[in-house]
Design an enzyme around this catalytic site. Structure first.
Site, PDB file in Angstrom:
ATOM      1  N   ASN A  10       0.872  -1.172   0.000  1.00 45.71           N
ATOM      2  CA  ASN A  10       0.000   0.000   0.000  1.00 45.71           C
ATOM      3  C   ASN A  10       0.906   1.218   0.000  1.00 45.71           C
ATOM      4  O   ASN A  10       1.485   1.577   1.027  1.00 45.71           O
ATOM      5  CB  ASN A  10      -0.893  -0.048   1.249  1.00 45.71           C
ATOM      6  CG  ASN A  10      -1.864   1.115   1.310  1.00 45.71           C
ATOM      7  OD1 ASN A  10      -1.781   2.036   0.488  1.00 45.71           O
ATOM      8  ND2 ASN A  10      -2.749   1.084   2.265  1.00 45.71           N
ATOM      9  N   ARG A  94      -2.527  -2.110  -3.536  1.00 49.23           N
ATOM     10  CA  ARG A  94      -3.736  -1.325  -3.362  1.00 49.23           C
ATOM     11  C   ARG A  94      -3.672  -0.137  -4.318  1.00 49.23           C
ATOM     12  O   ARG A  94      -2.690   0.613  -4.325  1.00 49.23           O
ATOM     13  CB  ARG A  94      -3.816  -0.804  -1.927  1.00 49.23           C
ATOM     14  CG  ARG A  94      -4.987   0.106  -1.748  1.00 49.23           C
ATOM     15  CD  ARG A  94      -5.004   0.740  -0.389  1.00 49.23           C
ATOM     16  NE  ARG A  94      -6.182   1.577  -0.267  1.00 49.23           N
ATOM     17  CZ  ARG A  94      -6.210   2.735   0.389  1.00 49.23           C
ATOM     18  NH1 ARG A  94      -5.130   3.200   0.969  1.00 49.23           N
ATOM     19  NH2 ARG A  94      -7.315   3.419   0.454  1.00 49.23           N
ATOM     20  N   HIS A 183     -12.836   2.898  -0.229  1.00 52.35           N
ATOM     21  CA  HIS A 183     -12.847   1.850   0.823  1.00 52.35           C
ATOM     22  C   HIS A 183     -13.539   0.573   0.331  1.00 52.35           C
ATOM     23  O   HIS A 183     -14.042  -0.212   1.133  1.00 52.35           O
ATOM     24  CB  HIS A 183     -13.625   2.307   2.085  1.00 52.35           C
ATOM     25  CG  HIS A 183     -12.985   3.422   2.847  1.00 52.35           C
ATOM     26  ND1 HIS A 183     -13.731   4.416   3.461  1.00 52.35           N
ATOM     27  CD2 HIS A 183     -11.695   3.690   3.131  1.00 52.35           C
ATOM     28  CE1 HIS A 183     -12.924   5.260   4.072  1.00 52.35           C
ATOM     29  NE2 HIS A 183     -11.685   4.843   3.888  1.00 52.35           N
ATOM     30  N   GLY A 213     -13.092   4.949  10.005  1.00 56.50           N
ATOM     31  CA  GLY A 213     -11.688   5.089  10.394  1.00 56.50           C
ATOM     32  C   GLY A 213     -11.389   6.569  10.456  1.00 56.50           C
ATOM     33  O   GLY A 213     -12.260   7.367  10.827  1.00 56.50           O
ATOM     34  N   ASN A 214     -10.171   6.960  10.090  1.00 53.22           N
ATOM     35  CA  ASN A 214      -9.908   8.383   9.989  1.00 53.22           C
ATOM     36  C   ASN A 214     -10.691   8.935   8.801  1.00 53.22           C
ATOM     37  O   ASN A 214     -11.375   9.947   8.901  1.00 53.22           O
ATOM     38  CB  ASN A 214      -8.405   8.593   9.824  1.00 53.22           C
ATOM     39  CG  ASN A 214      -7.974   9.858  10.497  1.00 53.22           C
ATOM     40  OD1 ASN A 214      -8.801  10.607  11.026  1.00 53.22           O
ATOM     41  ND2 ASN A 214      -6.692  10.113  10.476  1.00 53.22           N
ATOM     42  N   GLY A 215     -10.623   8.227   7.674  1.00 57.51           N
ATOM     43  CA  GLY A 215     -11.603   8.437   6.605  1.00 57.51           C
ATOM     44  C   GLY A 215     -12.809   7.577   6.933  1.00 57.51           C
ATOM     45  O   GLY A 215     -12.655   6.550   7.601  1.00 57.51           O
ATOM     46  N   ARG A 244     -12.024  15.501   7.394  1.00 51.40           N
ATOM     47  CA  ARG A 244     -12.830  15.928   6.235  1.00 51.40           C
ATOM     48  C   ARG A 244     -14.250  16.254   6.676  1.00 51.40           C
ATOM     49  O   ARG A 244     -14.823  15.568   7.520  1.00 51.40           O
ATOM     50  CB  ARG A 244     -12.883  14.825   5.170  1.00 51.40           C
ATOM     51  CG  ARG A 244     -11.554  14.482   4.564  1.00 51.40           C
ATOM     52  CD  ARG A 244     -11.728  13.549   3.371  1.00 51.40           C
ATOM     53  NE  ARG A 244     -10.471  12.916   3.036  1.00 51.40           N
ATOM     54  CZ  ARG A 244     -10.249  11.593   3.074  1.00 51.40           C
ATOM     55  NH1 ARG A 244     -11.233  10.756   3.379  1.00 51.40           N
ATOM     56  NH2 ARG A 244      -9.064  11.101   2.780  1.00 51.40           N
ATOM     57  N   ASP A 285      -9.048  12.191  17.016  1.00 50.50           N
ATOM     58  CA  ASP A 285      -9.020  10.839  17.574  1.00 50.50           C
ATOM     59  C   ASP A 285     -10.215  10.664  18.513  1.00 50.50           C
ATOM     60  O   ASP A 285     -10.371  11.405  19.479  1.00 50.50           O
ATOM     61  CB  ASP A 285      -7.705  10.619  18.324  1.00 50.50           C
ATOM     62  CG  ASP A 285      -7.509   9.152  18.668  1.00 50.50           C
ATOM     63  OD1 ASP A 285      -8.479   8.514  19.145  1.00 50.50           O
ATOM     64  OD2 ASP A 285      -6.401   8.634  18.462  1.00 50.50           O
ATOM     65  N   MET A 286     -11.048   9.676  18.182  1.00 49.90           N
ATOM     66  CA  MET A 286     -12.281   9.476  18.947  1.00 49.90           C
ATOM     67  C   MET A 286     -12.007   9.200  20.427  1.00 49.90           C
ATOM     68  O   MET A 286     -12.793   9.566  21.289  1.00 49.90           O
ATOM     69  CB  MET A 286     -13.087   8.341  18.305  1.00 49.90           C
ATOM     70  CG  MET A 286     -14.497   8.226  18.761  1.00 49.90           C
ATOM     71  SD  MET A 286     -15.469   9.761  18.689  1.00 49.90           S
ATOM     72  CE  MET A 286     -16.030   9.802  17.001  1.00 49.90           C
ATOM     73  N   GLY A 333     -11.228   1.682  12.713  1.00 53.75           N
ATOM     74  CA  GLY A 333     -10.797   2.134  14.045  1.00 53.75           C
ATOM     75  C   GLY A 333     -11.917   2.576  14.976  1.00 53.75           C
ATOM     76  O   GLY A 333     -12.045   2.086  16.095  1.00 53.75           O
ATOM     77  N   GLY A 335     -15.355   2.378  14.301  1.00 58.45           N
ATOM     78  CA  GLY A 335     -16.468   1.420  14.268  1.00 58.45           C
ATOM     79  C   GLY A 335     -16.210   0.196  15.126  1.00 58.45           C
ATOM     80  O   GLY A 335     -17.113  -0.333  15.772  1.00 58.45           O
ATOM     81  N   ASN A 337     -13.993   0.017  17.706  1.00 56.95           N
ATOM     82  CA  ASN A 337     -13.570   0.271  19.097  1.00 56.95           C
ATOM     83  C   ASN A 337     -14.464   1.205  19.895  1.00 56.95           C
ATOM     84  O   ASN A 337     -14.442   1.149  21.128  1.00 56.95           O
ATOM     85  CB  ASN A 337     -12.156   0.862  19.095  1.00 56.95           C
ATOM     86  CG  ASN A 337     -11.133  -0.123  18.565  1.00 56.95           C
ATOM     87  OD1 ASN A 337     -10.959  -1.194  19.131  1.00 56.95           O
ATOM     88  ND2 ASN A 337     -10.505   0.218  17.460  1.00 56.95           N
ATOM     89  N   GLU A 387      -8.245  -5.218   5.144  1.00 61.12           N
ATOM     90  CA  GLU A 387      -8.057  -4.877   3.737  1.00 61.12           C
ATOM     91  C   GLU A 387      -6.876  -5.631   3.129  1.00 61.12           C
ATOM     92  O   GLU A 387      -6.923  -6.026   1.969  1.00 61.12           O
ATOM     93  CB  GLU A 387      -7.882  -3.359   3.590  1.00 61.12           C
ATOM     94  CG  GLU A 387      -9.206  -2.637   3.839  1.00 61.12           C
ATOM     95  CD  GLU A 387      -9.059  -1.144   4.074  1.00 61.12           C
ATOM     96  OE1 GLU A 387      -8.708  -0.759   5.209  1.00 61.12           O
ATOM     97  OE2 GLU A 387      -9.285  -0.371   3.140  1.00 61.12           O
TER      98      GLU A 387
HETATM   99  P1  ADP Z   1      -7.318   4.843   8.899  1.00 65.73           P
HETATM  100  O1  ADP Z   1      -8.451   5.487   8.174  1.00 65.73           O
HETATM  101  O2  ADP Z   1      -6.165   5.748   9.138  1.00 65.73           O
HETATM  102  O3  ADP Z   1      -6.954   3.447   8.411  1.00 65.73           O
HETATM  103  P2  ADP Z   1      -8.274   3.472  11.288  1.00 65.73           P
HETATM  104  O4  ADP Z   1      -9.308   2.588  10.744  1.00 65.73           O
HETATM  105  O5  ADP Z   1      -7.030   2.864  11.832  1.00 65.73           O
HETATM  106  O6  ADP Z   1      -7.926   4.662  10.324  1.00 65.73           O
HETATM  107  O7  ADP Z   1      -8.960   4.339  12.442  1.00 65.73           O
HETATM  108  C1  ADP Z   1      -8.220   5.312  13.140  1.00 65.73           C
HETATM  109  C2  ADP Z   1      -9.148   6.009  14.115  1.00 65.73           C
HETATM  110  O8  ADP Z   1      -9.804   5.038  14.942  1.00 65.73           O
HETATM  111  C3  ADP Z   1      -8.432   6.902  15.110  1.00 65.73           C
HETATM  112  O9  ADP Z   1      -8.248   8.187  14.570  1.00 65.73           O
HETATM  113  C4  ADP Z   1      -9.390   6.928  16.287  1.00 65.73           C
HETATM  114  O10 ADP Z   1     -10.318   7.979  16.109  1.00 65.73           O
HETATM  115  C5  ADP Z   1     -10.130   5.627  16.180  1.00 65.73           C
HETATM  116  N1  ADP Z   1      -9.809   4.683  17.259  1.00 65.73           N
HETATM  117  C6  ADP Z   1      -8.785   3.793  17.303  1.00 65.73           C
HETATM  118  N2  ADP Z   1      -8.812   3.101  18.470  1.00 65.73           N
HETATM  119  C7  ADP Z   1      -9.881   3.563  19.168  1.00 65.73           C
HETATM  120  C8  ADP Z   1     -10.450   3.259  20.442  1.00 65.73           C
HETATM  121  N3  ADP Z   1      -9.921   2.332  21.235  1.00 65.73           N
HETATM  122  N4  ADP Z   1     -11.549   3.940  20.816  1.00 65.73           N
HETATM  123  C9  ADP Z   1     -12.090   4.878  20.011  1.00 65.73           C
HETATM  124  N5  ADP Z   1     -11.610   5.205  18.808  1.00 65.73           N
HETATM  125  C10 ADP Z   1     -10.519   4.566  18.391  1.00 65.73           C
END
Ligand code: ADP
Length: 403
Positions: A10, A94, A183, A213-215, A244, A285-286, A333, A335, A337, A387
């Site tokens: 990637n 990718r 995605h 995720g971040n996106g 975004r 960051d959530m 990330g 969804g 966590n 992925e």
């Molecule tokens: P990317 O789009 O960069 O691949 P990810 O799917 O890894 O992103 O998601 C990253 C995001 O997931 C982080 O910015 C954060 O907001 C969220 N995240 C990761 N771990 C946790 C957690 N334990 N609780 C809540 N949010 C989380």
């Protein structure tokens, strides 16, 4: 096939992520990341998963992707997994934008490279970086099959009613403006894994996938085929994301230009890099946002509410698009966590058959699981995305077919 390993690459503008998988059991042999390529402070982090050894980190300038891949190859060789091994069956890349042309994973040749290049105007940030990775890998192993797996491919099944914007089709066609969606590898993997979790065939289930995720993007998947998705011509449209804005009135852009005196580049940066959760409250960051909410921070609470409100609107919209829904699957990330996001997104939707069981929702884990009560009409599921595995699986299947 006797060779059973697939290297997944990637390639970003200044990074190279990789995983080496053994397709006999889908196990991961090694994984790693080269960051800040082209800077003085590049870093390679390599984890030799097969041997269970410690991660190795190396700092120091790595000039370009060619040097990065050679450094990765060296690390793999140290583990006896070198790219010259006869066990390596293929490299899977990718590729973000495959336009309408690439509806499936595709073995890369010069014509494929030319087509990915032709799509650069609609993916100016991503496709050039992906192409660099492809060229570098082909130079290193010209004899090896290399496969492009496109983020857009899963969405090419969308009907025109979902994919077309309501603008003059002559203008749209001239500039290739339509909803492509992104995605897709994750939406494909997660919708299939959700069907499996329900113990049913993908052809028999309708799923709303929320990749947060971040996106972030949502998709409506009917019987294994995507019928709508929230990202559009670019990944800017749709849900509120880390940085975004997602959906907004397009006239905001005219307003910022005419009244705000901002240039197109400034507006682009504002909406892609300085909006979303980060723009609203200064954090994307959530985990941090939840911590601030617990401390009574109002900006963080409002950012969370705006994020969830948008998510709920898309659940409702895709429910209507699908007519009947078997599952809503949360992934990536946030969804996977953030239990409070899942809970808030379906709160009040009991009328649609949607609810979470607070105890199930609070359990953490890395396996697919259902977090709704047994009595719920629609399953709410947490389905970790993968992925790299999906890219490796598609790559291996294609190469197996061709040999
Ligand atoms: P990317 O789009 O960069 O691949 P990810 O799917 O890894 O992103 O998601 C990253 C995001 O997931 C982080 O910015 C954060 O907001 C969220 N995240 C990761 N771990 C946790 C957690 N334990 N609780 C809540 N949010 C989380």
């Amino acid at each position: 096939m006797t060779a059973t390993r697939v290297l997944v690459l990637n390639s970003g503008s200044s990074s190279l992520k990789y995983q080496l998988l053994d397709m006999r059991d889908s196990s991961r042999l090694a994984a790693g990341l080269v960051e800040r390529i082209g800077e003085q402070t590049s870093r390679l982090k390599h984890t030799p998963l097969a041997s269970g050894g410690d991660a190795r980190e190396a700092d120091g300038p790595i000039a370009d992707h060619d040097a990065a891949l050679k450094a990765v190859a060296q690390e793999l060789s140290r583990d006896g997994l070198g790219l010259d091994s006869p066990d390596l069956a293929a490299i899977g890349h990718r590729v973000v934008h495959g336009g309408m042309f690439f509806t499936e994973p595709t073995v890369i040749d010069e014509a494929v490279i030319a087509e990915i290049e032709r799509l650069i105007p609609v993916a100016p940030l991503h496709n050039p970086a992906n192409l660099t990775g492809i060229r570098t890998a082909r130079a290193l192993r010209p004899d090896l099959p290399q496969v492009a797996v496109f983020d857009t491919a899963f969405h090419t099944t969308m009907p025109e009613s979902a994919a077309r914007y309501a603008i003059d089709p002559r203008i749209a066609d001239r500039h290739r403006i339509r909803r492509y969606g992104f995605h897709g590898t994750s939406h494909a993997y997660v919708s299939r894994a959700t069907a499996e979790l329900l113990g049913r065939a993908p052809e028999d289930v309708n799923v709303i996938v929320l990749h947060l995720g971040n996106g972030a993007s949502a998709s409506a998947v009917r019987g294994g085929r995507c019928v709508d998705t929230s990202m559009g011509l670019t990944p800017l449209e749709g849900l509120v994301m880390g940085t975004r804005s997602g959906d907004l009135d397009p006239a905001v852009i005219f307003h910022l230009a005419r009244v705000g005196g901002m240039s197109m580049d400034e507006i682009d940066t504002l909406l892609n890099k300085r909006s979303g959760l980060f723009g609203l409250c200064g954090d994307n960051d959530m985990r941090e946002i939840r911590r601030r909410i617990d401390e009574g921070d109002e900006a963080a609470a409002l950012a969370f509410d705006i994020y969830v409100h948008r998510l709920k609107k898309y659940i409702g919209a895709y429910y209507a698009v699908l007519g009947t829904v078997d599952a809503v699957a949360f992934t990536a990330g946030v969804g996977e966590n953030a239990a409070p996001v899942r809970e808030a997104a379906v709160a009040g939707l009991e009328g649609l058959g949607l609810a979470v069981d607070p105890e199930r929702n609070a359990v953490r884990g890395d396996r697919p699981r259902i977090v709704s009560p047994d009595t719920a009409r629609v399953a709410v599921a947490v389905v970790p995305t993968d992925e790299e595995l999906e890219i490796a699986t598609q790559t291996y299947a294609l190469v197996g077919k061709n040999t």
